[in-house]
Write a protein that holds these residues in place. Structure first.
Motif: not given
Lengths: 702, 702
Positions: A294, A330, A448, A450-451, A454, B290-291, B293-294
């Motif tokens: 992150e 997200t 990713e 969701t990134h 983010r 939540s992602t 990747e996770e």
């Protein structure tokens, strides 16, 4: 502490030396002292390199000098890589030579205990007396990508150096600096400077932030921090970065007890409450990351982006409805507005793909299996419509497809060229080639989905912080003289009043007659409380009478309360009683100010009772701050709904609360260390428009 | 709903067909109907392939048949890839032919609205009447890696198929299934089955979970879900996976309003409260990611791991003190125990590296620059000591070093060979070769240090879930007959008593005399409340009298309360008054049960007042559940400290609370849809050892 406390120009010899000496230089590549010289031979540094070695005429084929004194020209920077026993002598040599800056790798100082602390203090004195700036000890040094100063023993920095970028990294941990460099190799994340501060005998993180805030080569600051000795100084530096509109991304470790224990056994013991750190980061718009990924992701995004998004709306385009929903979740969770696309756009998308998702996310569906052009056109339509300043796209495995990869490199580059002000944050499986192309085009690229969201949220947060830079603070009020001993409630309330914080109307009375008269003046029903600097818990000694409906009842209460207290605590010195009107309604909050050994004056806000005691629902700020910041503070309470009005209760006067918080912060800042702590409990916030009142207060001078 | 509700064997023709027909098969590669046949020609499927095409004697060089009826042999599975207008006819053909299972890609059914819903219902009926199992419509099909059934139009699955693995993936989103396959290419994540369920006209996620729970080829289940129509069915399936000790990792989207809106416009509208989903996942030990990747990280970790960690202690070994602290923070935040290394181990490490961090994390420091052997020896010492079952290591850039990479591939393989039962979770920068080597050795490998920790925490969580599989539930009590209309408090309390939930001793009285007598029997001080099915808010109509100190006061209160209520609400039918002793102390909780349209009987727990109203600090479970589960529920409350005792208050009787919750859950499950809702507010939990009592209750029959 003001911004003037920093003098970035004094760091010039450290970061931009004209000449460098290597104390402990060696030809043996297995020795730590060999490495900086190995690096700097090929790093493009323009000035002279002076290896110091009493035993060899040359080191690594560069002419060496038996001592620093023997070096013919001036030495700006000396890199010291000698065992701990020789460090003091080397430092004295540097001072004698007139060296301007020292990078000191050697461990075994403050991080090992008291003896080390003393030795480190000697280092600091030598540096200070000699007019030298000192980085370290127990650090990994620094690397300046602009001029080839590679004053580090980390092997990752050679041979050759990555191209200069716009990200400055400051780390208290040495190895972290090396890792940060290696991680950057995998992506478009170029550094201007990497600085590791180690034990911070002299140069600390705060001063480096101030330097990078002013450094024209740096536009984003990455910060790894474990703690600090002077929180106000750090706060001042972060404020400076924000004023210069440079995003700061940080990892602050030591969130948990396990982390704090680990910090204590790492580097020199540093301190500071994590929740106040956290408040300080929020106060200055610093993005606090929880993982290295992150940290670098947001740093990369900030460095890639020329224009931060103007609003917090995000349009999502996806080739998978499922991934689109995940991105929408997200986005909403991170405070972005997943606003519905305008009908004109929804109609246009539907005309192209009948079963498409059109609201937002825009889901072009499996139709792309037969025609990838649908995705290209959808991106064009959404960005072209103009309804979103920020677009986050999930395009599946396009970035690794031999056919579609090149096609979409082109498509994204075209979009960026035609809409250079928009933020295009893309996620897909991809090749290094695809990454390079999108990075070059000025897109943000992530694996990713969701990134990708983010990053948009982080950039939006920076924009908001830069839009709300507080106006220069007016001069603080003069400090109030505080008594040296304990203080009774009336004295404490008087201090609050002088500090501009509204307090309940009240009168100190010394007889039943006075009590009766006061109640007549102040209004009924009334409350009466004993006043004594010796009594903390008034109720416990029968020192409180509430809801007194008549002036006669107030008169009687004076005698009864006084008698009960005399009996319960005969030795207490009584100042009299306090008479005040009963106040009903409103929400009880707790306001506090304290002098923190690391952060100086700090202000706390919480809701009364269980909110503070059970849930620890409190928030902090470094003082002083203005009302805007106080509003943000209020907004951070989990119990905010209780202040906004629930169960048919009216909303509370948040403006009055914000005013009081700001006033309290100015008072705390003005008092400085003379005020140990101040608690206003309760501070009653009345319904909107009716103000707020301190009902009771305890002030502890230093 | 019990586990017996599922009949996995009926899915055999879908997942393990002996023969496959392709309705809508085409030679034109641009047509969707061509793709499954393209895939299955090279996928290693052993049975006959029957392209159906009325116009061509062969499709893709395979002999075709003009109709399904013309196929000579039996057809187990038919893949339908025809436009929506032809779907019903194709389905009827399948039924006529005696096909056992259908995969239906076509969109335009329930996801587009009412007309589509009706058409989908027809599909379901044809399938049901014909004894066929139906996957879809609006799905991307399925892929079975064990037998080469590639019944999908996603192009990612060809040519050739990745080797079979042990992870089964079920997704309501089609594209997500394809992406999951592509992501897996980058890492050691092999699938047994990938199933996308689309609109779920027949086969749903729950049934697929049950199938994979029983499937010997599958040891881990990945689940992407947007909602469901029958939460109890899903719960039953998840319980089955847990009984078989198969870790389930899920992404459930629709956490936020934006996400729910996006779900509604994706696939067929599905439902279910996200917080009840979340509770169900906790109940069954499902890991919610939540992602993406996770999601894949944890799936990978679970599939790689033969033995879940026996405890929650983790040892951290690092080459960067800073990264070590970050890992310690993450570990503690995720519930792992960063236990200090035993002194013998700390001494041994310090003997090797004097400035090493030795407590935990074990930080071997920059000393490795001169001797990488230090890291090897440290790993060996820490794992060899035996104090940690799980090790998380950050080894910098070792995994991409030409020299140290191969060395540490060997080192980690050796450690795994010597300590095969230990969990070795490694983070470093690395090459694909290094990844392959560590995966093959049975290590877990990540880029990101905190993810190495996250994986350990997830595996620990699975182990805990498998260790606490609830005993088979005893038979539920018989359902109580509930009145059809509104019920007064005395009737509601009687229902609770019959359900085995403790209620405050009380008596219904119909005269002042009776009230006085009741108070004498029950004890003083007493409370008296009006009893009427027509009055919900008793206080508002003066219907409550508290703290009545004498039986005379109770007598007077009966008359006063009755008179006040008669005046305030003359039409209300009064049953009399309730007399009960005053109870003091304890913590007020709220217990609720409701019949949820998706999840059936659900039980709620919260703390009274602002905890529920302002903070929404509540937690849910699907009923029925046992006391162990009730304890976990209690542990999820943020306000738990209030129950554990604060401000000198004694801890509350949590065992009594857990018993009541479990009883309530059994009652709610027994009542089923006949109970619309039941609220016990307050349910007073007395100090430890003193029990707990329902003070008031409202029961609403269906």
């Amino acid at each position: 502490m003001t911004a003037d406390a920093f003098d970035p120009s004094s760091l010039a010899p450290l970061f931009r030396p004209q000449s460098v000496a290597f104390i402990g230089a060696s030809t043996d590549a297995a020795k730590l002292g060999s490495i900086p010289l190995i690096h700097m031979k090929t790093s493009g540094f323009k000035g002279p390199l002076y290896p110091i070695n009493p035993k060899a005429p040359a080191v690594q084929e560069i002419p060496a000098f038996p001592s620093l004194a023997a070096v013919p020209g001036p030495v700006d920077l000396a890199i010291i890589a000698v065992p701990e026993a020789h460090v003091l002598a080397a430092m004295r040599d540097c001072a004698a030579k007139g060296v301007h800056a020292v990078v000191l790798f050697t461990s075994g100082f403050a991080e090992i205990g008291e003896a080390g602390r003393q030795a480190q203090e000697e280092l600091r004195e030598i540096a200070s007396d000699g007019g030298m700036r000192l980085l370290g000890p127990n650090c990994m040094g620094l690397v300046n990508f602009a001029n080839g100063v590679v004053a580090t023993f980390h092997t990752a920095f050679g041979p050759g150096l990555a191209p200069k970028g716009r990200v400055g990294l400051i780390s208290q941990s040495g190895a972290f600096g090396g890792i940060a460099y290696q991680v950057a190799q995998d992506r478009e994340l170029g550094y201007s400077l990497i600085i590791t501060t180690g034990n911070e005998a002299d140069v600390d993180v705060a001063e480096c932030i101030a330097y990078l805030a002013d450094d024209p080569e740096t536009s984003v600051i990455l910060l790894y921090i474990e703690g600090c000795r002077d929180g106000q100084r750090l706060s001042t530096a972060l404020a400076r970065a924000r004023e210069r509109k440079k995003p700061v991304v940080c990892i602050k470790v030591g969130r948990t007890e396990a982390g704090v224990a680990a910090v204590a056994s790492h580097t020199a013991a540093l301190a500071g409450s994590d929740e106040i750190f956290d408040a300080m980061f929020r106060q200055h718009g610093v993005y606090r990351a929880s993982t290295m990924e992150e940290f670098f992701d947001i740093g990369y995004a900030a460095a890639q982006t020329r224009k931060l998004p103007a609003d917090n709306r995000v349009g999502i385009v996806t080739v998978s409805g499922g991934v689109g929903v995940l991105m929408a979740d997200t986005a909403a969770a991170r405070g972005l507005d997943v606003a519905a696309a305008p009908p004109r756009l929804q109609d246009a998308i539907r005309a192209m793909v009948p079963f498409a998702g059109t609201r937002n996310p825009i889901d072009v569906t499996g139709q792309i299996v037969s025609d990838m052009g649908i995705l290209e056109r959808a991106l064009d339509m959404v960005i072209g419509d103009g309804c979103y300043q920020s677009l986050a796209c999930f395009v599946g495995s396009v970035g690794r497809s031999p056919v579609n990869g090149p096609r979409f490199m082109q498509a994204f580059a075209d979009l960026r060229r035609r809409y250079p002000e928009r933020l295009l944050s893309v996620a897909c499986l991809h090749t290094p080639l695809f990454r390079a192309a999108l990075d070059a085009a000025g897109c943000l690229l992530f694996d990713e989905p969701t990134h990708a969201i983010r990053a948009v949220a982080a950039l939006t947060q920076f924009r908001r912080a830069f839009d709300t830079i507080p106006a220069p603070a007016p001069p603080l009020p003069a400090a109030q003289p505080l008594p040296s001993g304990p203080m009774d409630e009336v004295a404490a309330l008087a201090i609050l009043e002088r500090a501009g914080i509204p307090v309940l109307r009240h009168r100190l009375v010394r007889s039943a007659d006075e009590a009766e008269a006061a109640a007549r003046t102040l209004g009924l029903p009334a409350a009466l409380k004993i006043v004594s600097a010796d009594i903390t818990h008034k109720s416990d000694v029968g020192g409180v009478a509430l809801n007194l409906a008549s002036s006669g009842a107030v008169r009687r209460a004076f005698d009864e309360v006084t008698a009960r207290v005399r009996q319960a605590q005969p030795a207490a010195r009584l100042s009299g009683c306090l008479v005040a009107p009963m106040v009903t309604g409103g929400v009880e909050t707790i306001l506090g100010a304290q002098w923190d050994p690391v952060f100086g004056p700090v202000v706390m806000l919480g809701l009364g009772g269980i909110f503070v005691e059970v849930l620890r629902d409190v928030t902090f700020r470094l003082a002083p701050f203005n009302e805007d910041e106080a509003w943000r503070m209020i907004g951070e309470l989990r119990a905010l709904p209780a202040l906004r009005g629930t169960r048919g209760r009216p909303p509370a006067d948040l403006a009055a609360l914000a005013r009081a918080l700001a006033q309290l912060s100015r008072f705390a800042a003005a008092q400085g260390a003379s005020l140990k702590s101040l608690d206003i409990n309760p501070f009653l916030v009345l319904p909107d428009g009716k103000g707020a009142l301190a009902l009771d207060a305890v002030v502890l001078p230093a």
